[in-house]
Write a protein that holds these residues in place. Structure first.
Motif, PDB file in Angstrom:
ATOM      1  N   HIS A   1       0.802  -1.220   0.000  1.00 22.40           N
ATOM      2  CA  HIS A   1       0.000   0.000   0.000  1.00 22.40           C
ATOM      3  C   HIS A   1       0.839   1.276   0.000  1.00 22.40           C
ATOM      4  CE1 HIS A   1      -3.345  -2.695   0.893  1.00 22.40           C
ATOM      5  NE2 HIS A   1      -2.644  -3.176   1.917  1.00 22.40           N
ATOM      6  N   ILE A   2       2.100   1.183   0.372  1.00 23.38           N
ATOM      7  CA  ILE A   2       2.933   2.390   0.459  1.00 23.38           C
ATOM      8  C   ILE A   2       3.972   2.445  -0.649  1.00 23.38           C
ATOM      9  CG2 ILE A   2       2.621   2.584   2.952  1.00 23.38           C
ATOM     10  CD1 ILE A   2       5.349   1.330   3.343  1.00 23.38           C
ATOM     11  N   THR A   3       3.902   1.515  -1.580  1.00 26.21           N
ATOM     12  CA  THR A   3       4.822   1.535  -2.727  1.00 26.21           C
ATOM     13  C   THR A   3       4.025   1.680  -4.017  1.00 26.21           C
ATOM     14  OG1 THR A   3       4.791  -0.894  -2.823  1.00 26.21           O
ATOM     15  CG2 THR A   3       6.561   0.135  -1.576  1.00 26.21           C
ATOM     16  N   THR A   4       4.596   2.427  -4.931  1.00 22.91           N
ATOM     17  CA  THR A   4       3.911   2.686  -6.208  1.00 22.91           C
ATOM     18  C   THR A   4       4.195   1.600  -7.221  1.00 22.91           C
ATOM     19  OG1 THR A   4       4.181   5.057  -5.763  1.00 22.91           O
ATOM     20  CG2 THR A   4       3.576   4.418  -8.007  1.00 22.91           C
ATOM     21  N   TYR A   5       5.356   0.983  -7.139  1.00 25.01           N
ATOM     22  CA  TYR A   5       5.784   0.011  -8.140  1.00 25.01           C
ATOM     23  C   TYR A   5       5.893  -1.386  -7.529  1.00 25.01           C
ATOM     24  CZ  TYR A   5       7.283   4.376 -10.369  1.00 25.01           C
ATOM     25  OH  TYR A   5       7.313   5.639 -10.898  1.00 25.01           O
ATOM     26  N   SER A   6       5.834  -2.368  -8.396  1.00 25.34           N
ATOM     27  CA  SER A   6       6.116  -3.739  -7.991  1.00 25.34           C
ATOM     28  C   SER A   6       7.620  -3.882  -7.777  1.00 25.34           C
ATOM     29  CB  SER A   6       5.632  -4.718  -9.068  1.00 25.34           C
ATOM     30  OG  SER A   6       6.206  -5.992  -8.879  1.00 25.34           O
ATOM     31  N   PRO A   7       8.049  -4.738  -6.849  1.00 25.04           N
ATOM     32  CA  PRO A   7       9.496  -4.890  -6.622  1.00 25.04           C
ATOM     33  C   PRO A   7      10.227  -5.510  -7.806  1.00 25.04           C
ATOM     34  CG  PRO A   7       8.270  -6.529  -5.392  1.00 25.04           C
ATOM     35  CD  PRO A   7       7.266  -5.565  -5.922  1.00 25.04           C
ATOM     36  N   THR A   8       9.510  -6.116  -8.732  1.00 27.60           N
ATOM     37  CA  THR A   8      10.145  -6.722  -9.912  1.00 27.60           C
ATOM     38  C   THR A   8       9.882  -5.932 -11.191  1.00 27.60           C
ATOM     39  OG1 THR A   8       8.222  -8.165 -10.234  1.00 27.60           O
ATOM     40  CG2 THR A   8      10.039  -9.024  -8.897  1.00 27.60           C
ATOM     41  N   GLU A   9       9.127  -4.835 -11.095  1.00 35.95           N
ATOM     42  CA  GLU A   9       8.813  -4.035 -12.287  1.00 35.95           C
ATOM     43  C   GLU A   9      10.056  -3.288 -12.766  1.00 35.95           C
ATOM     44  OE1 GLU A   9       5.876  -0.304 -13.554  1.00 35.95           O
ATOM     45  OE2 GLU A   9       5.579  -1.364 -11.643  1.00 35.95           O
ATOM     46  N   GLN A  10      10.366  -3.416 -14.061  1.00 37.35           N
ATOM     47  CA  GLN A  10      11.577  -2.823 -14.620  1.00 37.35           C
ATOM     48  C   GLN A  10      11.242  -1.619 -15.494  1.00 37.35           C
ATOM     49  OE1 GLN A  10      13.882  -5.811 -16.644  1.00 37.35           O
ATOM     50  NE2 GLN A  10      13.750  -7.266 -14.940  1.00 37.35           N
ATOM     51  N   ASP A  11      12.061  -0.590 -15.376  1.00 41.40           N
ATOM     52  CA  ASP A  11      11.934   0.601 -16.213  1.00 41.40           C
ATOM     53  C   ASP A  11      13.269   0.798 -16.932  1.00 41.40           C
ATOM     54  OD1 ASP A  11      11.506   3.001 -17.429  1.00 41.40           O
ATOM     55  OD2 ASP A  11      11.127   4.146 -15.595  1.00 41.40           O
ATOM     56  N   TRP A  12      13.321   0.294 -18.169  1.00 40.27           N
ATOM     57  CA  TRP A  12      14.582   0.338 -18.903  1.00 40.27           C
ATOM     58  C   TRP A  12      14.998   1.759 -19.281  1.00 40.27           C
ATOM     59  CZ3 TRP A  12      17.631  -3.688 -18.945  1.00 40.27           C
ATOM     60  CH2 TRP A  12      17.079  -4.963 -18.745  1.00 40.27           C
ATOM     61  N   LYS A  13      14.093   2.713 -19.123  1.00 39.06           N
ATOM     62  CA  LYS A  13      14.436   4.099 -19.427  1.00 39.06           C
ATOM     63  C   LYS A  13      15.097   4.809 -18.248  1.00 39.06           C
ATOM     64  CE  LYS A  13      10.598   4.651 -22.712  1.00 39.06           C
ATOM     65  NZ  LYS A  13       9.375   5.438 -23.038  1.00 39.06           N
ATOM     66  N   ALA A  14      15.089   4.194 -17.075  1.00 39.06           N
ATOM     67  CA  ALA A  14      15.632   4.866 -15.890  1.00 39.06           C
ATOM     68  C   ALA A  14      16.464   3.925 -15.038  1.00 39.06           C
ATOM     69  CB  ALA A  14      14.493   5.463 -15.077  1.00 39.06           C
ATOM     70  N   PRO A  15      17.527   3.313 -15.599  1.00 38.62           N
ATOM     71  CA  PRO A  15      18.393   2.462 -14.766  1.00 38.62           C
ATOM     72  C   PRO A  15      19.380   3.303 -13.961  1.00 38.62           C
ATOM     73  CG  PRO A  15      19.196   2.470 -17.008  1.00 38.62           C
ATOM     74  CD  PRO A  15      17.941   3.302 -17.011  1.00 38.62           C
ATOM     75  N   ASN A  16      19.687   2.849 -12.761  1.00 38.24           N
ATOM     76  CA  ASN A  16      20.687   3.501 -11.907  1.00 38.24           C
ATOM     77  C   ASN A  16      20.439   4.997 -11.733  1.00 38.24           C
ATOM     78  OD1 ASN A  16      22.263   1.197 -11.278  1.00 38.24           O
ATOM     79  ND2 ASN A  16      23.250   1.302 -13.287  1.00 38.24           N
ATOM     80  N   GLN A  17      19.187   5.334 -11.460  1.00 35.79           N
ATOM     81  CA  GLN A  17      18.838   6.728 -11.230  1.00 35.79           C
ATOM     82  C   GLN A  17      18.880   7.051  -9.745  1.00 35.79           C
ATOM     83  OE1 GLN A  17      18.064   9.024 -13.891  1.00 35.79           O
ATOM     84  NE2 GLN A  17      18.993   7.266 -14.945  1.00 35.79           N
TER      85      GLN A  17
END
Length: 311
Positions: A56-72
């Motif tokens: 409930h306090i996280t917006t993303y899944s712990p396994t959801e990947q965003d290839w446009k924003a690695p190591n941000q």
């Protein structure tokens, strides 16, 4: 002439001490009397509530990947930044706390309440307390055999023993629980044995023996409950040790299998990008492990100091 005092004339303090609510009130009074314990409690409760409320306090899944924003780094979209695969670090930390403190994943679709570290410590308490009670109460050849075997186990460095066990049976949540239980058993057994050697000479134990009670009744009903204080404090410390051990195993690649949000494996992966200017993936899980372990140690130390003061 002796008069019998009716129960209703007893003082409120005496009645209160015998109730569950009274015991809880006394325990909280001891807890909040120590600033050290309060600081530790705050740190522990932060991660406990983070684990309980993770979905409930996280917006993303712990396994959801965003290839446009690695190591941000930290941003409005990702509060603590992202890892090398663009996964949200805060989401992985919160869901990783669930595995440590709240749930034990047995299979992909089945889990047990209670985290991996908690189950590991509970198992070591059960096994260690049984061995310690037998060694301390029976004595003689039973004491010699049990303690010499445990001494042999304690002669092996702890990290090496963890590595041997997990490498032999394979990395998984249940196997980590098994390793924590085996490694923690000697310390618990030695503590319970030392407490048993003192308690077995008490009058209520002698009275139980005179009544003809069984050895198991005497050990688990007469002796163990009267040794619970030091055992509970030691258990808090052992949960911290178990969390540190989980982080070490994960760092060495022997923790929970990917893509589980294992804090140790997060540090191992993130350290590869520190020199590239992206320390966040290694920094935050390292702080998570440190804060939770320090919190448990502060809580245990504070409770121990207060309980010793009132003796």
């Amino acid at each position: 002439m002796n008069e019998t005092i009716p129960p209703e004339t007893m003082t409120g303090e005496a009645n209160e001490g015998k109730t569950l609510a009274g015991s809880l009130k006394n325990g909280l009074a001891v807890l909040f009397a120590s600033n050290t314990a309060v600081v530790g409690l705050i740190l522990v409760l932060f991660w406990v509530f983070s684990a309980l409320l993770a979905p409930h306090i996280t917006t993303y899944s712990p396994t959801e990947q965003d290839w446009k924003a690695p190591n941000q780094g930290p941003s409005a979209a990702h509060v603590l930044g992202t890892d090398e695969l663009g996964r949200d670090i805060w989401s992985r930390l919160a869901h990783g706390a669930r595995i440590v403190l709240v749930i034990l994943p047995v299979t992909e679709k089945f889990w047990l309440p209670g985290g991996t570290a908690v189950w590991g410590v509970l198992a070591s308490l059960l096994l260690g307390a049984t061995l310690g009670l037998l060694a301390g109460y029976r004595g003689g050849w039973m004491d010699e055999i049990v303690m010499r075997l445990l001494d042999a186990m304690m002669a092996i460095p702890i990290i090496l023993l963890y590595l041997i066990i997990v490498a032999a049976i394979g990395p998984s949540a249940l196997n980590v629980v098994f390793a924590i239980a085996i490694v923690g058993t000697p310390g618990v057994a030695r503590l319970v044995r030392s407490l048993t050697l003192d308690i077995r000479t008490r009058d209520y134990v002698r009275a139980a023996e005179t009544r003809g009670e069984s050895i198991w009744y005497i050990m688990f009903v007469e002796i163990l409950p009267n040794a619970r204080g030091p055992i509970i404090i030691d258990a808090m410390l052992r949960v911290g040790y178990a969390i540190f051990a989980m982080g070490t195993l994960g760092f060495l690649g022997l923790g929970l299998p990917p893509p589980s949000p294992d804090w140790g494996s997060m540090v191992a992966k993130g350290r590869e990008f520190i020199l590239a200017g992206s320390p966040w993936a290694a920094l935050w899980p390292s702080l998570a492990i440190a804060s939770l372990v320090v919190g448990l140690n502060l809580l245990a130390d504070g409770l121990r100091e207060e309980t010793m003061r009132y003796r």
